[in-house]
Write a protein that holds these residues in place. Sequence first.
Motif, PDB file in Angstrom:
ATOM      1  N   ASN A  17      26.934  -4.414  19.044  1.00  0.00           N
ATOM      2  CA  ASN A  17      26.460  -3.449  18.040  1.00  0.00           C
ATOM      3  C   ASN A  17      27.484  -2.344  17.788  1.00  0.00           C
ATOM      4  OD1 ASN A  17      23.938  -4.616  17.456  1.00  0.00           O
ATOM      5  ND2 ASN A  17      22.983  -3.633  19.235  1.00  0.00           N
ATOM      6  N   GLN A  18      28.198  -1.951  18.826  1.00  0.00           N
ATOM      7  CA  GLN A  18      29.235  -0.930  18.667  1.00  0.00           C
ATOM      8  C   GLN A  18      30.386  -1.442  17.802  1.00  0.00           C
ATOM      9  OE1 GLN A  18      28.877   2.277  19.838  1.00  0.00           O
ATOM     10  NE2 GLN A  18      26.805   1.533  20.301  1.00  0.00           N
ATOM     11  N   ARG A  19      30.666  -2.743  17.900  1.00  0.00           N
ATOM     12  CA  ARG A  19      31.744  -3.322  17.085  1.00  0.00           C
ATOM     13  C   ARG A  19      31.317  -3.480  15.630  1.00  0.00           C
ATOM     14  NH1 ARG A  19      32.276  -6.266  21.894  1.00  0.00           N
ATOM     15  NH2 ARG A  19      30.944  -7.947  21.141  1.00  0.00           N
ATOM     16  N   GLU A  20      30.005  -3.585  15.400  1.00  0.00           N
ATOM     17  CA  GLU A  20      29.446  -3.737  14.050  1.00  0.00           C
ATOM     18  C   GLU A  20      29.970  -4.983  13.345  1.00  0.00           C
ATOM     19  OE1 GLU A  20      30.313  -0.044  12.097  1.00  0.00           O
ATOM     20  OE2 GLU A  20      28.578   0.962  12.995  1.00  0.00           O
ATOM     21  N   SER A  21      30.255  -6.029  14.113  1.00  0.00           N
ATOM     22  CA  SER A  21      30.736  -7.281  13.515  1.00  0.00           C
ATOM     23  C   SER A  21      29.627  -7.927  12.683  1.00  0.00           C
ATOM     24  CB  SER A  21      31.157  -8.260  14.616  1.00  0.00           C
ATOM     25  OG  SER A  21      32.030  -7.658  15.536  1.00  0.00           O
ATOM     26  N   PRO A  22      29.987  -8.608  11.595  1.00  0.00           N
ATOM     27  CA  PRO A  22      28.979  -9.403  10.887  1.00  0.00           C
ATOM     28  C   PRO A  22      28.537 -10.573  11.761  1.00  0.00           C
ATOM     29  CG  PRO A  22      31.175  -9.815  10.003  1.00  0.00           C
ATOM     30  CD  PRO A  22      31.319  -8.683  10.973  1.00  0.00           C
ATOM     31  N   LEU A  23      27.418 -11.172  11.393  1.00  0.00           N
ATOM     32  CA  LEU A  23      26.796 -12.172  12.245  1.00  0.00           C
ATOM     33  C   LEU A  23      26.735 -13.546  11.585  1.00  0.00           C
ATOM     34  CD1 LEU A  23      23.711 -10.060  13.440  1.00  0.00           C
ATOM     35  CD2 LEU A  23      25.777 -10.581  14.778  1.00  0.00           C
ATOM     36  N   SER A  24      26.753 -14.575  12.442  1.00  0.00           N
ATOM     37  CA  SER A  24      26.352 -15.929  12.081  1.00  0.00           C
ATOM     38  C   SER A  24      25.130 -16.262  12.920  1.00  0.00           C
ATOM     39  CB  SER A  24      27.466 -16.936  12.374  1.00  0.00           C
ATOM     40  OG  SER A  24      28.575 -16.757  11.536  1.00  0.00           O
ATOM     41  N   LEU A  25      24.179 -16.963  12.336  1.00  0.00           N
ATOM     42  CA  LEU A  25      22.965 -17.343  13.041  1.00  0.00           C
ATOM     43  C   LEU A  25      22.837 -18.857  13.074  1.00  0.00           C
ATOM     44  CD1 LEU A  25      20.389 -14.878  11.380  1.00  0.00           C
ATOM     45  CD2 LEU A  25      21.875 -14.456  13.365  1.00  0.00           C
ATOM     46  N   TYR A  26      22.495 -19.386  14.248  1.00  0.00           N
ATOM     47  CA  TYR A  26      22.267 -20.828  14.388  1.00  0.00           C
ATOM     48  C   TYR A  26      20.865 -21.059  14.932  1.00  0.00           C
ATOM     49  CZ  TYR A  26      22.299 -25.581  16.153  1.00  0.00           C
ATOM     50  OH  TYR A  26      21.955 -26.886  16.404  1.00  0.00           O
ATOM     51  N   PHE A  27      20.151 -22.018  14.325  1.00  0.00           N
ATOM     52  CA  PHE A  27      18.794 -22.342  14.753  1.00  0.00           C
ATOM     53  C   PHE A  27      18.729 -23.837  15.070  1.00  0.00           C
ATOM     54  CE2 PHE A  27      18.744 -18.671  12.050  1.00  0.00           C
ATOM     55  CZ  PHE A  27      17.953 -17.775  12.763  1.00  0.00           C
ATOM     56  N   HIS A  28      18.341 -24.127  16.306  1.00  0.00           N
ATOM     57  CA  HIS A  28      18.326 -25.526  16.754  1.00  0.00           C
ATOM     58  C   HIS A  28      16.914 -26.094  16.653  1.00  0.00           C
ATOM     59  CE1 HIS A  28      20.030 -28.990  18.777  1.00  0.00           C
ATOM     60  NE2 HIS A  28      18.962 -29.039  19.566  1.00  0.00           N
ATOM     61  N   ILE A  29      16.780 -27.159  15.875  1.00  0.00           N
ATOM     62  CA  ILE A  29      15.522 -27.895  15.740  1.00  0.00           C
ATOM     63  C   ILE A  29      15.745 -29.241  16.432  1.00  0.00           C
ATOM     64  CG2 ILE A  29      13.749 -28.729  14.168  1.00  0.00           C
ATOM     65  CD1 ILE A  29      14.304 -25.700  13.966  1.00  0.00           C
ATOM     66  N   PRO A  30      15.232 -29.447  17.632  1.00  0.00           N
ATOM     67  CA  PRO A  30      15.662 -30.588  18.452  1.00  0.00           C
ATOM     68  C   PRO A  30      14.996 -31.918  18.125  1.00  0.00           C
ATOM     69  CG  PRO A  30      14.067 -29.284  19.665  1.00  0.00           C
ATOM     70  CD  PRO A  30      14.320 -28.551  18.365  1.00  0.00           C
ATOM     71  N   PHE A  31      13.995 -31.930  17.239  1.00  0.00           N
ATOM     72  CA  PHE A  31      13.143 -33.110  17.116  1.00  0.00           C
ATOM     73  C   PHE A  31      13.715 -34.163  16.177  1.00  0.00           C
ATOM     74  CE2 PHE A  31      10.447 -29.302  17.707  1.00  0.00           C
ATOM     75  CZ  PHE A  31      10.073 -29.561  19.025  1.00  0.00           C
ATOM     76  N   CYS A  32      13.492 -35.432  16.542  1.00  0.00           N
ATOM     77  CA  CYS A  32      13.829 -36.583  15.706  1.00  0.00           C
ATOM     78  C   CYS A  32      12.682 -37.583  15.799  1.00  0.00           C
ATOM     79  CB  CYS A  32      15.116 -37.266  16.167  1.00  0.00           C
ATOM     80  SG  CYS A  32      16.613 -36.258  16.003  1.00  0.00           S
ATOM     81  N   GLN A  33      12.454 -38.325  14.723  1.00  0.00           N
ATOM     82  CA  GLN A  33      11.380 -39.311  14.721  1.00  0.00           C
ATOM     83  C   GLN A  33      11.790 -40.603  15.410  1.00  0.00           C
ATOM     84  OE1 GLN A  33      10.305 -38.069  10.315  1.00  0.00           O
ATOM     85  NE2 GLN A  33       8.808 -39.555  11.039  1.00  0.00           N
ATOM     86  N   SER A  34      13.079 -40.864  15.497  1.00  0.00           N
ATOM     87  CA  SER A  34      13.551 -42.060  16.191  1.00  0.00           C
ATOM     88  C   SER A  34      14.924 -41.767  16.765  1.00  0.00           C
ATOM     89  CB  SER A  34      13.608 -43.267  15.246  1.00  0.00           C
ATOM     90  OG  SER A  34      14.512 -43.011  14.178  1.00  0.00           O
ATOM     91  N   SER A  35      15.328 -42.595  17.699  1.00  0.00           N
ATOM     92  CA  SER A  35      16.597 -42.397  18.396  1.00  0.00           C
ATOM     93  C   SER A  35      17.724 -43.154  17.704  1.00  0.00           C
ATOM     94  CB  SER A  35      16.462 -42.884  19.848  1.00  0.00           C
ATOM     95  OG  SER A  35      17.709 -42.847  20.505  1.00  0.00           O
TER      96      SER A  35
END
Length: 460
Positions: free
Chosen positions: A51-69
């Motif tokens: 927060n002190q650096r005030e760098s911009p952010l990248s966000l990653y969201f992991h959705i782990p599900f699959c219907q088949s392998s």
Amino acid sequence: MVFVSPGVKFDLDMIKKYDTPAPRYTSYPPATQLSEGCTAADYQSAIAASNQRESPLSLYFHIPFCQSSCYFCGCNTVISNNKNIAKPYLEHLVKEIKHTANLINVDRKVLQVHWGGGTPNYLEPQQVQFLWQNITSHFQIDPQAEVSIEINPRYVDQEYIFFLRDIGFNRISFGIQDFNPQVQVAVNRIQPEEMLFNVMSWIKAAEFDSVNVDLIYGLPHQNLQTFRETVKKTVALDPDRIVVFNFAYVPWLKPAQKNIPVEALPEPQEKLEILKMTIEELTNSQYLFIGMDHFAKPNDELAIAQRNRTLQRNFQGYTTHAGTELLGFGATSISMLHDTYVQNHKQLKEYYQAVASNNLPISKGIKLTSDDILRRDVIMCIMSNFYLHKPEIEEKYHINFDEYFAQELDALKPLEADGLVNLASKHIQVTEIGRLLVRNIAVVFDIYHHVQDKQFSRTI
């Protein structure tokens, strides 16, 4: 035998000589260095410093599900046809988002958002809407942000594609792997050609800013001619980016690969011929070789960032914003702050328990030393831009480059003699031959590699 193409040369003798294990350097230190000694409290302190650096952010969201392998897959996934499994996951994911967002200065802008998996389009539209609303209500998404999602083309229709575009996604990625039906059956990923072209037509009609597709070479029943047909059909799809992964057969690490008929895998020599052909076909079709396994059109953000020397790597691969810090959400996701990396619990049970207890769901991490940060800059310059300007490093870190890295520069001399790299007084330049072997050049600066090289895939 040397094959010449714009920006890259395929030298079979050098590839055979240097085809050894090395990290992919989506981070430095590599993720194998993360340990349980780094805790959620360490991460919270790192966020405060961020927060002190005030760098911009990248966000990653992991959705782990699959219907088949998919038998080739190396991702952290949960296979289930029961869509109800996603409901508790989203509830915990949103709770993690809220907990983390409370630690972040509200005025820090988000320049990149990425949903990966697994299969993010496993989620129903209302679930996508629910997650997206919680993201945008807790983070300040820049109006020009890159917002991307990975999809499985078998589980979308035109309405879903347009829904994703309307909600705010402007970049999209999907896996082709191979157009050949015999290969698709062998890896349990059946995707008729007509379906893939339909999906691409919907994406283009929805006017996504960029489309990425993935191919994999080295799968069962592939040969030079059949994969040439796959490459030509992929070019006909006209994606903005193409990633061509080398399939690593590691059934002792990924049990689903035991279903693959090992006798049908192409021989190493044929894999090299497939790679050579792929590079030739793509570069002749005006795709630029970005690095390792990535190709992009000249007007794509990746190509522009590389020309501007702002290309970087993170746990999703190449990224166009070198100055961002990455926050990962969901089971198994990794966050990368300036001097701290952490990974969430991989198993849903442990992830749920941590989140329900109002804890950041951290399982392991690493606090970087000043030497780690310096070496990261060096390695990322080499990996992302094929070029390092020594005075920039010297000014930034207050060192004499040649003195600090005397041992490494000496170790690079045999690679220079083989034509992989040019060592000048003011810069290090990866040659067109060296671009395919850039991991071999970068690994020279990796002080961790000598004790664990067997943990990594081979460079080609």
